[in-house]
Design an enzyme around this catalytic site. Structure first.
Site, PDB file in Angstrom:
ATOM      1  CG  ASP A 255      -1.818   1.179   1.299  1.00  0.00           C
ATOM      2  OD1 ASP A 255      -2.327   1.588   0.249  1.00  0.00           O
ATOM      3  OD2 ASP A 255      -2.009   1.722   2.407  1.00  0.00           O
ATOM      4  CG  ASP A 617      -2.049   1.962   6.265  1.00  0.00           C
ATOM      5  OD1 ASP A 617      -2.759   1.235   5.550  1.00  0.00           O
ATOM      6  OD2 ASP A 617      -2.135   3.197   6.285  1.00  0.00           O
ATOM      7  CG  ASP A 621      -4.153  -1.918   2.707  1.00  0.00           C
ATOM      8  OD1 ASP A 621      -4.527  -1.699   1.545  1.00  0.00           O
ATOM      9  OD2 ASP A 621      -3.458  -1.117   3.352  1.00  0.00           O
TER      10      ASP A 621
END
Length: 965
Positions: A255, A617, A621
Site C-alpha cells: 500500500d 497499514d 487492506d
C-alpha cells in the site's frame, strides 16, 4: 427482499445500559409490538438478537453487538476492529425506506456505508427528525463481520504449500521402506525358528525405527525459534506455519499511504481558480490566512470531523485542512437553531482573532460521507443568517466532472499533473448555492452534486518514509518483485514509485487506460508511454513547469512497467481477460484501487504461481492481507489479527527481515528433514544388519542414540539465525527436488557401505573367534563364558539382547555417524548464518563426539556392561574412527561440491533443457519472444479478433474461500 419482513423486537442501546421498551410502530405495513424487558450492556449478547430486531441507539461510545442496517439518523463509527483504520467513519441511513428494492442495491456505491458492523464502536449517534437513531439487525453471532474475522483466525485459509505435500510423500516413502524391512525381518526370524511373539515384536520395531516419531516435533522447534527471533524484531505472528512460506515470496505488494509514505499529511498550499484560470499558489508556510471566500468556507466545512469531549476527531487530511483555516468547531445550542435541522448541529466559526470574515459561522446540516468507490464527499451547509450552500471535496478528476465546464480551467489537466508528478496529494474543491424549500435530508445526492462551480486544488505533501527506499532496493536486488497498490491518484503513485526506487530512472512507465462499453463503441484499452517531467523554481515559489522529453521510438529497449487504475483493471478483467496475465507480468503501479480490487489483484497474481506477500497499514487492506500467502500489517489496531504477521515498527523494514527469517526457517526445515531421514536410515540399516545374526541393539543403546544424540541435535540444530543479506535466489521450495533427493540417497548409500564394511570386516578379524583378545584390558565375561561360536552367542540379561562384536561395531558407527551427518547437513550461507555462529549446537556436537570417543577408547567394565558393549582391540577402534573419518570427508565433499553447487545445477538444467513450469515464467518467455509487445500508442477494442477473451488461464490449485456479507 424487503427491509423489514418480520415482527421486530426493539432494543434501546444507551451508553451505560440497554433497555427493552414496549413500542408499536409501522414499517412497510408491519406492526412492531414487543414486551418490556431490561438487560445490561454486558448481558445483551448476540443470542438475544435475531435478524429483523430494531435497535435504538442513544448516547456515545456504544459497542455494536451485531451487524445492523441504519434506517434513521446517522452515526460516527470507529471501525478500527475491522479495517485497522482509526479514522472515524460516518454511517448514513438507507435512502429509500419505502422501497421494495433489495437494500443492497439501493446505494449507488458501497452499501457498507449504511451498515453498523458488530464489534465496532458508535462514537456518536446523531438523530434526524425523529430525534433517535434506529437500525435493523442484519446478522448475529458468527455470521457478522466480527464473527467472520474470528472464523478467519480460528480457521485460516488453507495453504497449499508444496513443502507440506512433499512431507506427506516423504513419510509414505519411509513407510514403504519400513514395510520392506518388516518383510525382511519376518523372513529372517521365522527361518531362525524364533517364537512368534519375538518375530512380531522385532517386525514392529522396524516401523518405529524407519519412521521417526520425533520429526514433527523437530520441525515445530525450528518454526518456534524463527517466531521468537521475529518477535525480538517487533514482528508478531498468529500463523507460525506461514513463516516457511515467507521464504518462497517472490512478489510483494505494498500500500502507499502510511506504508511507503508517512502517515501524516502536511498542507503545502492551495491553488485557487476563477473563470480566468488558476491563480498563484497560496502557501500556508508563510503563516498568512486564506482570504475569505467560497474556497476558505469549503475548507472550514467540507469534512467529516466530529467534536467529542472538547476534542476534534476525524480523518488527518480533514483535520489538517480545518486547522489551516484557524476556525473553531462548536455544537449549536438553544441560542442557535435552523429550521429543518437537528437540534444539535455542528457549527464552525471563525476564531476571535480572525478579521474580514462577514459570517458568524457555518452550520453543517447534512453530509454525504466520503466513499472510496465514489472518491468524493459532499456537505450541505448554511451560513448563519445567510445562504444555503453545497460543498464537494474529493479526487480532482471526479470533482471536476460534476462542475460546470466553463468553471473548470482549460489548464486543469496540466496543472494537476504538475503537482501529482511531484508526489503531492491533490484534492479538488467545488460548491454551489442551493434554493431550499424543503428539508435538507429530502434532497437526493444526485440533485446536490450537479452544476457545481470549481474552486481550486488543495495540495498536501506526503513524504516517503526514510526506511522505504533502502528496503525496496534490498528486495529488488534480491530479484523480488515489488508492486504498489494504492487508492491514491495514478500520477502520484507513479511519482512515488520512481522516488522510492520501485521504478528506476532508466526504466519506462507505460500507462494503460481501459474504458467500458458504451452505446457507440465497445470496450477499449489504450497504451501510452508516460512522459517524464522535470521541475524548476520560479519566482521563489514552488511552481513546477512541464518540460516534455523526446521519447525514442525504440521504446522496447530496456525494461518497462505498466501503470493502471482500478477502473482499468476492472474493465480488463471483464473484457480483456487474455491480456490480463500479460499486463500482470510487468504491472507495477495500480492506483485508485478499491479494497475489493486489491483482493482481486492479489488473487490474480497467485493464479500466475507467484508467492505473494501484501504489506499494508490496515486501512482498506484487510481483504488483500487475508488473501495473500503472507499478509503483513503495519497497524497495531485490532484488525491486525486478520493478517498472519503484524509489525510493531510502522515501516516496511519488516518485509526483508521476514523474508530472511522465512528463508532461514525453510532451509532449517529441509536440514531437519534430511537429518531425520538419515538418522532413521542409519538406525534402520544397522538394525537390519544385526537382524541377519538375529541380534539387535539394546534398550540403552537405542536410548543413547535417541535422547543423547538425536534429541539434542534436533533442539539445537535450528538455532542458526537468518543470514543478514538477501541473495538473488530462493531456497528450494520442495522436498522432492533433485538436489535434496540426491543428497539423501548418496548419504544413505555412504552409511550403508560403511556399515556393511564394518559388519563384514569385524567378522574377519583374527580375534573375532577367540574368547578374549590378549591386548584387551577389560575381561569380556560374556565371551569367556561362551562354549560355542561367537556367531551364535547365548542370550544374556533379562531383556534378551545379544552382545557381540557386530553389535558393538554397528552401534559405534551409527552413533558417531549421526553426529557427522548433523554437522554436514547444518547449512550456513547464503540463507542462514554460518554454523560456527550457532555456539550451542557446536558445543553439543563437541560434547557428544567427545563422549562417544571416550566410550570407544575407555576400558570401563561397568559402562560397557550397561551399554551391552564388548571390548575390542585398540587397533579395531582406530579402524572404526578411520571409517567414520572417511565417511565424513566424502559426505562433506559431495554436499559442498555437488549438492550445494548452484552453478553446476544451472549447467545441468541448461544441458537437459529444463524450464520452469510456473505460469509467470511461461508468460515471461512468451512475451520475450513477442516483437509486438508491449504495444505503445495503440488502442484495442474488445470486438477485435485478437482482443477477445481468448484463452484464459487458471490455477486449479488455488482456491478462495473468502466469504462476503
Amino acid at each position: 427482499m424487503s427491509i423489514i419482513s418480520i415482527a421486530l423486537t426493539v432494543y434501546d442501546l444507551r451508553e451505560q445500559s440497554v433497555k427493552l421498551h414496549h413500542l408499536v410502530e409501522s414499517h412497510n405495513s408491519i406492526t412492531v409490538s414487543v414486551c418490556e424487558k431490561k438487560a445490561g450492556v454486558q448481558e445483551l449478547e448476540s443470542r438475544f438478537l435475531v435478524p429483523g430486531d430494531l435497535l435504538i441507539l442513544r448516547g456515545n461510545k456504544v459497542q455494536m453487538p451485531c451487524d445492523a442496517i441504519l434506517i434513521d439518523g446517522s452515526c460516527v463509527v470507529d471501525e478500527g476492529m475491522l479495517t485497522g483504520e482509526s479514522i472515524p467513519v460516518t454511517k448514513t441511513p438507507l435512502p429509500k425506506m419505502d422501497s421494495s428494492v433489495p437494500w443492497k442495491t439501493q446505494s449507488e456505491a458501497d452499501y457498507k456505508r449504511h451498515v453498523l458492523f458488530c464489534g465496532t464502536e458508535v462514537i456518536q449517534a446523531r438523530g434526524a427528525c425523529s430525534g433517535t437513531v434506529k437500525a435493523v439487525v442484519l446478522q448475529t453471532g458468527f455470521n457478522t463481520a466480527k464473527g467472520d474475522l474470528v472464523r478467519s483466525i480460528l480457521y485460516p485459509k488453507p495453504m497449499n504449500f508444496k513443502l507440506y505435500r512433499d512431507a506427506i510423500r516423504f513419510l509414505l516413502c519411509l513407510v514403504g521402506t519400513a514395510t520392506i524391512g518388516m518383510i525382511y525381518t519376518l523372513c529372517v526370524y521365522v527361518l531362525s525358528g524364533e517364537p512368534p511373539e519375538e518375530v512380531v515384536k522385532k517386525a514392529l520395531d522396524v516401523i518405529t525405527i524407519a519412521v521417526p516419531p520425533a520429526l514433527p516435533a523437530a520441525l515445530t522447534t525450528g518454526i518456534i525459534y524463527a517466531q521468537r527471533r521475529l518477535k525480538k524484531r517487533g514482528i508478531f505472528c498468529i500463523s507460525p506455519q506461514r513463516i516457511n512460506v515467507c521464504g518462497q515470496l517472490n512478489l510483494v505488494c505494498f500500500d502507499k499511504t502510511g506504508t511507503l509514505t508517512r502517515d501524516g499529511l502536511d498542507l503545502w498550499g492551495v491553488v485557487p481558480c476563477d473563470r480566468s484560470g488558476f491563480q498563484e499558489v497560496h502557501s500556508f508556510a508563510s503563516g498568512e490566512a486564506l482570504p475569505w471566500g467560497p474556497l476558505s468556507a469549503a475548507m472550514a466545512s467540507c469534512h467529516s470531523l466530529i467534536l467529542l469531549d472538547g476534542t476534534i476527531h476525524g480523518d488527518p487530511l480533514d483535520l489538517k485542512m480545518f486547522e489551516a483555516t484557524t476556525w473553531e468547531m462548536v455544537v449549536s445550542g438553544h441560542d442557535f437553531h435552523i429550521k429543518g435541522a437537528p437540534a444539535c448541529t455542528m457549527v464552525v466559526k471563525p476564531c476571535k482573532t480572525a478579521s474580514q470574515v462577514p459570517v458568524e459561522g457555518i452550520a453543517i446540516l447534512h453530509q454525504f460521507p466520503f466513499s472510496s468507490a465514489l472518491q468524493r464527499m459532499t456537505v450541505i451547509v448554511q451560513e448563519m443568517g445567510g445562504d444555503w450552500l453545497a460543498f464537494m471535496k474529493g479526487a480532482p478528476e471526479r470533482v471536476a466532472s460534476f462542475c460546470q465546464p466553463e468553471t473548470v480551467p482549460t489548464s486543469f489537466v496540466s496543472e494537476l499533473q504538475i503537482y501529482t508528478t511531484q508526489g503531492f496529494r491533490v484534492i479538488g474543491l467545488a460548491y454551489k448555492k442551493l434554493e431550499m424549500d424543503h428539508h435538507t435530508t429530502a434532497l437526493m445526492r444526485d440533485q446536490v452534486e450537479s452544476d457545481l462551480i470549481f474552486l481550486g486544488l488543495l495540495i498536501l505533501e506526503n513524504r516517503l518514509k526514510e526506511e522505504t527506499k533502502p528496503a525496496l532496493e534490498e528486495l529488488i536486488s534480491a530479484r523480488i518483485r515489488t508492486v504498489m497498490i494504492t487508492g491514491d491518484n495514478l500520477q502520484t503513485a507513479i511519482t512515488v514509485a520512481r522516488k522510492s526506487g520501485m521504478v528506476s530512472e532508466s526504466q519506462k512507465v507505460i500507462l494503460i487506460e481501459a474504458n467500458e462499453t458504451t452505446e457507440s463503441s465497445s470496450a477499449s484499452v489504450s497504451w501510452q508511454l508516460v512522459e517524464e517531467k522535470k521541475h524548476i523554481a520560479y519566482r521563489n515559489q514552488d511552481n513546477y513547469i512541464n518540460i516534455r522529453e523526446e521519447v525514442s521510438d525504440n521504446s522496447r529497449e530496456g525494461s518497462y512497467h505498466f501503470a493502471l487504475s482500478g477502473k482499468s483493471f476492472q474493465v480488463i478483467s471483464q473484457h480483456f481477460s487474455s491480456l490480463l496475465p500479460k499486463i500482470l507480468i510487468n504491472g507495477t503501479i495500480f492506483a485508485r484501487m478499491s479494497p475489493g480490487q486489491k483482493s482481486s489483484l492479489v488473487e490474480e497474481f497467485q493464479k500466475l504461481d507467484y508467492f505473494v506477500g501484501m504489506c499494508g497499514d490496515g486501512a482498506n487492506d484487510c481483504g488483500a492481507l487475508k488473501m495473500a500467502h503472507v499478509g503483513i500489517s503495519l497497524s497495531e489496531q485490532e484488525a491486525s489479527v486478520a493478517s498472519p504477521f503484524t509489525s510493531k515498527t510502522p515501516n516496511i523494514e519488516c518485509v526483508p527481515h521476514l523474508i530472511k527469517e522465512g528463508r532461514a526457517a525453510l532451509v532449517t526445515s529441509f536440514c531437519m528433514f534430511k537429518y531425520m531421514a538419515l538418522y532413521s536410515m542409519i538406525q534402520y540399516v544397522g538394525v537390519l544388519l544385526l537382524y541377519w545374526e538375529t541380534n539387535s541393539l539394546s534398550n540403552y543403546q537405542f536410548l543413547f542414540q535417541d535422547l543423547a544424540i538425536t534429541t539434542l541435535i534436533g533442539v539445537t540444530m535450528n538455532l542458526n539465525g537468518a543470514y543478514p543479506k538477501l541473495v538473488p535466489f530462493r531456497p528450494a521450495g520442495r522436498l522432492i527436488s533433485p538436489p535434496l533427493l540426491l543428497s539423501v540417497i548418496l548419504n544413505i548409500l555412504l552409511s550403508l557401505a560403511m556399515h556393511i564394511v564394518g559388519f563384514i570386516l569385524v567378522q574377519r578379524q583374527p580375534w573375532y573367534s577367540m574368547g578374549m583378545h590378549s591386548t584387551c584390558t577389560v575381561q569380556n565375561e560374556t565371551i569367556s563364558k561362551l562354549t560355542i561360536s561367537p556367531t551364535a552367542p547365548d542370550k544374556i540379561g533379562s531383556n534378551g539382547v545379544f552382545t557381540s562384536f557386530e553389535n558393538t561395531t554397528i552401534w559405534f558407527l551409527g552413533t558417531i555417524n549421526c553426529i557427522i551427518v548433523a554437522l554436514v547437513f547444518s547449512k550456513g550461507k547464503p540463507f542462514r548464518q554460518p554454523t560456527y555462529t550457532n555456539y550451542i549446537f557446536v558445543l553439543v556436537l563437541v560434547i557428544q563426539l567427545s563422549v562417544c570417543l571416550f566410550i570407544l577408547f575407555a576400558d570401563i567394565p561397568e559402562l560397557y556392561r550397561r551399554l551391552d558393549l564388548l571390548c575390542t582391540p585398540v587397533l579395531w577402534r582406530v579402524y572404526i574412527v578411520v571409517m567414520l573419518g572417511s565417511n565424513f570427508i566424502v559426505s562433506l565433499v559431495v554436499e559442498e561440491a555437488i549438492i550445494e553447487n548452484r552453478a553446476l545445477w544451472m549447467i545441468i538444467k541448461r544441458c537437459f533443457g529444463y524450464q520452469s513450469r510456473s505460469q509467470y515464467r511461461i508468460w515471461q518467455r512468451a512475451l520475450a519472444n513477442d516483437p509486438s509487445w508491449p504495444p505503445i500508442n495503440q488502442t484495442s477494442f474488445s470486438d477485435m479478433p485478437a482482443c477477445g477473451r481468448g484463452v484464459s488461464y487458471s490455477n486449479p490449485v488455488f482456491e478462495s474461500n473468502e466469504e462476503q456479507l
